[in-house]
Design a protein around this motif. Structure first.
Motif, PDB file in Angstrom:
ATOM      1  N   UNK A  68       1.663  -3.207   8.310  1.00  0.00           N
ATOM      2  CA  UNK A  68       2.148  -2.312   9.124  1.00  0.00           C
ATOM      3  C   UNK A  68       2.738  -1.056   8.176  1.00  0.00           C
ATOM      4  N   UNK A  69       2.719   0.125   8.908  1.00  0.00           N
ATOM      5  CA  UNK A  69       3.429   1.122   7.989  1.00  0.00           C
ATOM      6  C   UNK A  69       4.561   1.816   9.008  1.00  0.00           C
ATOM      7  N   UNK A  70       5.861   1.456   8.464  1.00  0.00           N
ATOM      8  CA  UNK A  70       6.947   2.179   9.201  1.00  0.00           C
ATOM      9  C   UNK A  70       7.895   2.871   8.460  1.00  0.00           C
ATOM     10  N   UNK A 104       3.452  10.467   5.941  1.00  0.00           N
ATOM     11  CA  UNK A 104       4.878  10.422   6.088  1.00  0.00           C
ATOM     12  C   UNK A 104       5.395  11.986   6.438  1.00  0.00           C
ATOM     13  N   UNK A 105       4.723  12.980   6.040  1.00  0.00           N
ATOM     14  CA  UNK A 105       5.039  14.454   6.316  1.00  0.00           C
ATOM     15  C   UNK A 105       5.435  14.515   8.047  1.00  0.00           C
ATOM     16  N   UNK A 106       3.984  14.134   8.503  1.00  0.00           N
ATOM     17  CA  UNK A 106       4.119  13.913  10.007  1.00  0.00           C
ATOM     18  C   UNK A 106       4.657  12.763  10.880  1.00  0.00           C
ATOM     19  N   UNK A 107       5.471  12.440  10.127  1.00  0.00           N
ATOM     20  CA  UNK A 107       6.418  11.014  10.651  1.00  0.00           C
ATOM     21  C   UNK A 107       5.115  10.016  11.655  1.00  0.00           C
ATOM     22  N   UNK A 108       4.059   9.872  10.823  1.00  0.00           N
ATOM     23  CA  UNK A 108       3.132   8.939  11.500  1.00  0.00           C
ATOM     24  C   UNK A 108       3.400   7.416  10.991  1.00  0.00           C
ATOM     25  N   UNK A 109       3.396   6.521  12.134  1.00  0.00           N
ATOM     26  CA  UNK A 109       3.677   5.163  11.824  1.00  0.00           C
ATOM     27  C   UNK A 109       2.277   4.383  12.202  1.00  0.00           C
ATOM     28  N   UNK A 110       2.039   3.248  11.958  1.00  0.00           N
ATOM     29  CA  UNK A 110       0.743   2.463  12.466  1.00  0.00           C
ATOM     30  C   UNK A 110       0.545   1.396  11.690  1.00  0.00           C
ATOM     31  N   UNK A 111      -0.700   0.603  11.667  1.00  0.00           N
ATOM     32  CA  UNK A 111      -0.939  -0.445  11.205  1.00  0.00           C
ATOM     33  C   UNK A 111      -2.525  -0.429  10.924  1.00  0.00           C
ATOM     34  N   UNK A 112      -2.859  -1.477   9.918  1.00  0.00           N
ATOM     35  CA  UNK A 112      -4.449  -1.692   9.650  1.00  0.00           C
ATOM     36  C   UNK A 112      -4.551  -3.368   9.762  1.00  0.00           C
ATOM     37  N   UNK A 113      -5.522  -3.744  10.582  1.00  0.00           N
ATOM     38  CA  UNK A 113      -5.889  -5.224  10.426  1.00  0.00           C
ATOM     39  C   UNK A 113      -7.132  -5.155   9.447  1.00  0.00           C
ATOM     40  N   UNK A 114      -7.117  -5.985   8.518  1.00  0.00           N
ATOM     41  CA  UNK A 114      -8.185  -6.220   7.460  1.00  0.00           C
ATOM     42  C   UNK A 114      -8.589  -7.629   7.312  1.00  0.00           C
ATOM     43  N   UNK A 115      -9.845  -7.670   7.041  1.00  0.00           N
ATOM     44  CA  UNK A 115     -10.516  -8.923   6.670  1.00  0.00           C
ATOM     45  C   UNK A 115     -10.965  -8.919   5.217  1.00  0.00           C
ATOM     46  N   UNK A 133       0.847  -1.069  -0.037  1.00  0.00           N
ATOM     47  CA  UNK A 133      -0.007  -0.125   0.003  1.00  0.00           C
ATOM     48  C   UNK A 133       0.805   1.291  -0.043  1.00  0.00           C
ATOM     49  N   UNK A 134       0.486   2.170  -0.519  1.00  0.00           N
ATOM     50  CA  UNK A 134       1.186   3.588  -0.680  1.00  0.00           C
ATOM     51  C   UNK A 134       1.207   4.162   0.702  1.00  0.00           C
ATOM     52  N   UNK A 135       2.412   4.665   1.045  1.00  0.00           N
ATOM     53  CA  UNK A 135       2.276   5.613   2.379  1.00  0.00           C
ATOM     54  C   UNK A 135       1.694   6.819   2.211  1.00  0.00           C
ATOM     55  N   UNK A 136       0.793   7.229   2.954  1.00  0.00           N
ATOM     56  CA  UNK A 136       0.035   8.377   2.708  1.00  0.00           C
ATOM     57  C   UNK A 136       0.919   9.586   2.912  1.00  0.00           C
ATOM     58  N   UNK A 137       1.163  10.558   1.907  1.00  0.00           N
ATOM     59  CA  UNK A 137       2.064  11.583   2.071  1.00  0.00           C
ATOM     60  C   UNK A 137       1.787  12.500   3.266  1.00  0.00           C
ATOM     61  N   UNK A 138       0.509  12.553   3.738  1.00  0.00           N
ATOM     62  CA  UNK A 138       0.381  13.533   4.960  1.00  0.00           C
ATOM     63  C   UNK A 138       0.853  12.792   6.248  1.00  0.00           C
ATOM     64  N   UNK A 145      -3.010   4.660  13.744  1.00  0.00           N
ATOM     65  CA  UNK A 145      -4.116   5.284  14.298  1.00  0.00           C
ATOM     66  C   UNK A 145      -5.271   5.184  13.347  1.00  0.00           C
ATOM     67  N   UNK A 146      -6.415   5.703  13.794  1.00  0.00           N
ATOM     68  CA  UNK A 146      -7.694   5.193  12.940  1.00  0.00           C
ATOM     69  C   UNK A 146      -7.861   6.208  11.769  1.00  0.00           C
ATOM     70  N   UNK A 147      -8.385   5.876  10.571  1.00  0.00           N
ATOM     71  CA  UNK A 147      -8.472   6.681   9.451  1.00  0.00           C
ATOM     72  C   UNK A 147      -7.188   7.244   8.926  1.00  0.00           C
ATOM     73  N   UNK A 148      -6.167   6.759   9.103  1.00  0.00           N
ATOM     74  CA  UNK A 148      -5.093   7.291   8.339  1.00  0.00           C
ATOM     75  C   UNK A 148      -4.330   6.349   7.045  1.00  0.00           C
ATOM     76  N   UNK A 149      -4.403   5.292   7.502  1.00  0.00           N
ATOM     77  CA  UNK A 149      -3.916   4.295   6.409  1.00  0.00           C
ATOM     78  C   UNK A 149      -5.030   3.288   5.742  1.00  0.00           C
TER      79      UNK A 149
END
Length: 82
Positions: free
Chosen positions: A78-80, A12-23, A5-10, A42-46
Motif C-alpha cells: 500500500x502507498x499512503x 506524491x505531487x498529485x496526492x495519489x494513494x493506492x496499492x499493488x498486489x504482486x506475486x 518501495x519509493x513513493x513516485x514523485x509524480x 490506480x494502474x501503472x502508477x506504483x
C-alpha cells in the motif's frame, strides 16, 4: 531483508494513494524471481517502484524436510501519504 518501495514523485505531487498486489517466487537462495503485478489501483502508477523494490528483497528460503525449496508468494503493498 525488505526495503519500502519509493513513493513516485509524480504520485506524491498529485496526492495519489493506492496499492499493488504482486506475486513472485522466492527461490532456494532466498531471492525473488518471476515478479508480476496481479492488480493495482490506480494502474501503472506504483507498479515499477514495487517490482524494482521486490527484486532487491532477500528472504530466508522455505524448507521441506530441511531442504530449501521454491515458494510462491502473494503480497499487497500500500502507498499512503502521511
Amino acid at each position: 531483508k525488505r526495503t519500502q518501495p519509493a513513493y513516485p514523485a509524480s504520485a506524491r505531487r498529485r496526492n495519489i494513494e493506492g496499492w499493488v498486489q504482486v506475486q513472485f517466487v522466492v527461490n532456494e537462495h532466498g531471492q525473488p524471481e518471476q515478479i508480476r503485478v496481479l492488480a493495482a489501483k490506480p494502474t501503472d502508477i506504483f507498479d515499477r517502484s514495487v517490482v524494482e523494490s521486490i527484486s532487491r528483497w532477500r528472504f530466508r528460503p522455505g524448507t521441506i524436510n530441511g531442504a530449501a525449496v521454491r515458494v510462491l508468494v502473494e503480497q499487497t503493498i500500500r502507498f499512503q501519504l502521511n
